[in-house]
Design an enzyme around this catalytic site. Structure first.
Site, PDB file in Angstrom:
ATOM      1  N   CYS A  92     -14.519  -6.162  -3.978  1.00 16.93           N
ATOM      2  CA  CYS A  92     -14.291  -7.527  -3.180  1.00 16.93           C
ATOM      3  C   CYS A  92     -14.368  -7.153  -1.786  1.00 16.93           C
ATOM      4  O   CYS A  92     -14.738  -8.208  -1.124  1.00 16.93           O
ATOM      5  CB  CYS A  92     -12.395  -7.762  -3.849  1.00 16.93           C
ATOM      6  SG  CYS A  92     -11.620  -6.488  -3.889  1.00 16.93           S
TER       7      CYS A  92
ATOM      8  N   HIS B 113      -8.138 -10.925   1.220  1.00 16.53           N
ATOM      9  CA  HIS B 113      -8.250  -9.667   2.013  1.00 16.53           C
ATOM     10  C   HIS B 113      -8.520  -9.921   3.498  1.00 16.53           C
ATOM     11  O   HIS B 113      -9.576 -10.782   3.673  1.00 16.53           O
ATOM     12  CB  HIS B 113      -9.462  -8.854   1.345  1.00 16.53           C
ATOM     13  CG  HIS B 113      -9.026  -8.409   0.128  1.00 16.53           C
ATOM     14  ND1 HIS B 113      -7.804  -8.054  -0.450  1.00 16.53           N
ATOM     15  CD2 HIS B 113      -9.848  -7.622  -0.872  1.00 16.53           C
ATOM     16  CE1 HIS B 113      -7.696  -7.397  -1.710  1.00 16.53           C
ATOM     17  NE2 HIS B 113      -8.851  -7.069  -1.718  1.00 16.53           N
TER      18      HIS B 113
HETATM   19  N1  NAP Z   1      -7.858  -8.151  -8.362  1.00 14.89           N
HETATM   20  C1  NAP Z   1      -8.928  -8.166  -7.551  1.00 14.89           C
HETATM   21  O1  NAP Z   1      -9.091  -8.480  -6.226  1.00 14.89           O
HETATM   22  C2  NAP Z   1     -10.241  -7.661  -8.076  1.00 14.89           C
HETATM   23  C3  NAP Z   1     -11.314  -7.808  -7.518  1.00 14.89           C
HETATM   24  C4  NAP Z   1     -12.586  -7.547  -7.716  1.00 14.89           C
HETATM   25  C5  NAP Z   1     -12.797  -6.721  -8.982  1.00 14.89           C
HETATM   26  N2  NAP Z   1     -11.506  -6.426  -9.638  1.00 14.89           N
HETATM   27  C6  NAP Z   1     -11.668  -5.812 -11.151  1.00 14.89           C
HETATM   28  O2  NAP Z   1     -11.582  -6.604 -12.199  1.00 14.89           O
HETATM   29  C7  NAP Z   1     -10.904  -6.250 -13.035  1.00 14.89           C
HETATM   30  C8  NAP Z   1      -9.473  -7.037 -13.619  1.00 14.89           C
HETATM   31  O3  NAP Z   1      -8.763  -6.971 -12.566  1.00 14.89           O
HETATM   32  P1  NAP Z   1      -7.460  -7.889 -12.784  1.00 14.89           P
HETATM   33  O4  NAP Z   1      -6.805  -7.699 -11.250  1.00 14.89           O
HETATM   34  O5  NAP Z   1      -7.565  -8.950 -13.205  1.00 14.89           O
HETATM   35  O6  NAP Z   1      -6.377  -6.760 -13.695  1.00 14.89           O
HETATM   36  P2  NAP Z   1      -5.247  -7.349 -14.447  1.00 14.89           P
HETATM   37  O7  NAP Z   1      -4.506  -8.433 -13.744  1.00 14.89           O
HETATM   38  O8  NAP Z   1      -4.542  -5.962 -14.799  1.00 14.89           O
HETATM   39  O9  NAP Z   1      -6.100  -7.722 -15.548  1.00 14.89           O
HETATM   40  C9  NAP Z   1      -6.649  -7.272 -16.596  1.00 14.89           C
HETATM   41  C10 NAP Z   1      -6.727  -7.738 -18.097  1.00 14.89           C
HETATM   42  O10 NAP Z   1      -7.384  -7.065 -18.835  1.00 14.89           O
HETATM   43  C11 NAP Z   1      -6.727  -6.855 -20.318  1.00 14.89           C
HETATM   44  N3  NAP Z   1      -7.394  -5.572 -20.755  1.00 14.89           N
HETATM   45  C12 NAP Z   1      -7.219  -4.344 -20.479  1.00 14.89           C
HETATM   46  N4  NAP Z   1      -8.030  -3.502 -21.225  1.00 14.89           N
HETATM   47  C13 NAP Z   1      -8.883  -4.418 -22.123  1.00 14.89           C
HETATM   48  C14 NAP Z   1      -9.771  -4.282 -23.089  1.00 14.89           C
HETATM   49  N5  NAP Z   1      -9.936  -3.109 -23.543  1.00 14.89           N
HETATM   50  N6  NAP Z   1     -10.062  -5.483 -23.639  1.00 14.89           N
HETATM   51  C15 NAP Z   1      -9.763  -6.513 -23.336  1.00 14.89           C
HETATM   52  N7  NAP Z   1      -8.871  -6.722 -22.243  1.00 14.89           N
HETATM   53  C16 NAP Z   1      -8.313  -5.608 -21.684  1.00 14.89           C
HETATM   54  C17 NAP Z   1      -5.438  -6.551 -19.620  1.00 14.89           C
HETATM   55  O11 NAP Z   1      -4.310  -6.405 -20.628  1.00 14.89           O
HETATM   56  P3  NAP Z   1      -3.054  -5.817 -20.280  1.00 14.89           P
HETATM   57  O12 NAP Z   1      -2.364  -6.360 -19.262  1.00 14.89           O
HETATM   58  O13 NAP Z   1      -2.287  -5.584 -21.560  1.00 14.89           O
HETATM   59  O14 NAP Z   1      -3.628  -4.213 -20.125  1.00 14.89           O
HETATM   60  C18 NAP Z   1      -5.141  -7.814 -18.630  1.00 14.89           C
HETATM   61  O15 NAP Z   1      -4.795  -8.991 -19.243  1.00 14.89           O
HETATM   62  C19 NAP Z   1     -10.542  -4.576 -12.752  1.00 14.89           C
HETATM   63  O16 NAP Z   1     -11.789  -3.937 -13.344  1.00 14.89           O
HETATM   64  C20 NAP Z   1     -10.643  -4.826 -11.309  1.00 14.89           C
HETATM   65  O17 NAP Z   1     -11.189  -3.511 -10.735  1.00 14.89           O
HETATM   66  C21 NAP Z   1     -10.349  -6.901  -9.337  1.00 14.89           C
END
Ligand code: NAP
Length: 340
Positions: free
Chosen positions: A130, A242
């Site tokens: 990001c 950010h």
């Molecule tokens: N947040 C940001 O600013 C941002 C920016 C760029 C990229 N990202 C990337 O995007 C991804 C998600 O981030 P997020 O902030 O959305 O995280 P998050 O809020 O923790 O959400 C992740 C979701 O994926 C689920 N999950 C975990 N393992 C899985 C699997 N094997 N199959 C299907 N679903 C699964 C989780 O379930 P549980 O909650 O039950 O574990 C949760 O519902 C990460 O790789 C992160 O690095 C995030």
């Protein structure tokens, strides 16, 4: 007849997944159907999308059969396991995690910067970090016109960058503090409420954090390996958005007004730069918006051909969900939704 596509969002109930559902709901992409996948524990949950009830399914390899585009937002581990399975079944993956970003065979794309890199994809396209995305949207027009030589970036990153857990921890600690109760930290190594942590991701042998090295390495892959860049990444008690301080040195001379005009005219950028009226980019105002906001543009008097700039964007939208949807749009427009 117009071609339509079957989409999946994996990690559909997470922070980024939720943003993704919202963006896809309003988009005019030719979506024939949308499959929502998440962990087994969330399978069966009901989510409304375009006025229809959708049931979340478990993200098993077989679930990708018959799908065209899967947007993965479930973390690197899940992505490493599931993405090759999706590709095997003919589904193109756009991955939000860090799993494939630096692999030379997988394009790492910010559509405003290097959409042409999509041409050679082999089924997996990586969405950059990001903090890198918003910085590169701002740097690209300056690089094209004045050749960027060196960048010093310091970030002020929101807790939603750590997933929903980060947001919950900030809220709980803030509440505990107002009640005079003891604060518990589990997502971060220290208290984040009323504090600033110069620590994002794990520290490496060279003293930099993983997040700092991502900004450095991804800039080389996406924009230009000749740009010298150094980075300090910091977590601040902001929910979403950010902010970045950019010090940019160019090869060619410029007038500050030329840079401002360039920013105002470039795709994906909004110039907010009237400091005498207290107008400059603010995290709380960019949350929920699509653009990268820049302002406080001023000459760096300490060296030749350099400026300082303040750059803010919604880390869940342009920093993640929106950028992946823009990649999907480019794939569709360029007829690249296929796995060879
Ligand atoms: N947040 C940001 O600013 C941002 C920016 C760029 C990229 N990202 C990337 O995007 C991804 C998600 O981030 P997020 O902030 O959305 O995280 P998050 O809020 O923790 O959400 C992740 C979701 O994926 C689920 N999950 C975990 N393992 C899985 C699997 N094997 N199959 C299907 N679903 C699964 C989780 O379930 P549980 O909650 O039950 O574990 C949760 O519902 C990460 O790789 C992160 O690095 C995030």
């Amino acid at each position: 007849m117009m071609k339509t596509y079957a989409f999946a969002v994996v990690g559909a109930l997470g922070n980024v997944g939720t943003e993704m559902r919202g963006i896809l709901e309003k988009s005019d992409l030719p979506i024939e159907k949308l499959v929502l996948m998440d962990v087994a524990g969330n399978a069966g949950k009901k989510v409304s999308w375009r006025d229809q009830e959708h049931t979340v399914v478990e993200s098993k390899p077989e679930a990708f059969s018959g799908l065209d585009i899967a947007i993965m937002s479930a973390g690197a581990e899940a992505s490493l396991q599931l993405s090759p399975e999706a590709v095997k079944r003919g589904c193109v993956v756009i991955d939000n995690s860090s799993a494939f970003r630096m692999a030379p065979e997988h394009p790492l794309v910010v559509p405003e910067v290097n959409a042409d890199a999509l041409a050679d994809h082999q089924g997996i396209i990586a969405n950059p970090n990001c903090s890198t995305i918003q910085m590169l949207v701002a740097l690209k027009p300056i690089h094209d016109k004045f050749r960027v030589k060196r960048v010093v970036v310091s970030t002020y990153q929101a807790v939603s960058g750590s997933g929903q857990g980060g947001v919950d921890e900030l809220l709980k600690q803030t509440l505990a503090c107002t009640k005079g109760e003891k604060m518990q930290s589990s997502v971060y190594p220290h208290q984040i409420a009323f504090n600033v942590l110069p620590h994002i991701d794990t520290f490496q042998e060279n003293g930099y954090s993983g997040e700092e090295m991502k900004m450095i390495n991804e800039t080389a892959k996406i924009l230009d390996p000749n740009i010298r860049i150094t980075s300090t990444t910091v977590r601040v008690p902001v929910a979403t958005g950010h902010s970045e301080s950019l010090n940019i040195e160019t090869e060619k001379p410029f007038e500050v007004d030329q840079i401002k005009k360039l920013m105002a005219e470039s795709p994906g950028i909004v110039l907010e730069d009237e400091p005498d009226k207290n107008i400059y980019p603010l995290a709380v105002k960019t949350a929920g918006k699509d653009a990268v906001y820049v302002g406080r543009i001023r000459r760096d008097f300490s060296t030749e051909n350099a400026i300082n700039m303040w750059c803010v964007s919604d880390n869940l939208r342009k920093g993640a969900a929106l950028n992946t949807v823009q990649i999907a749009r480019e794939l569709i427009n360029r007829d690249l939704v296929r796995v060879e």
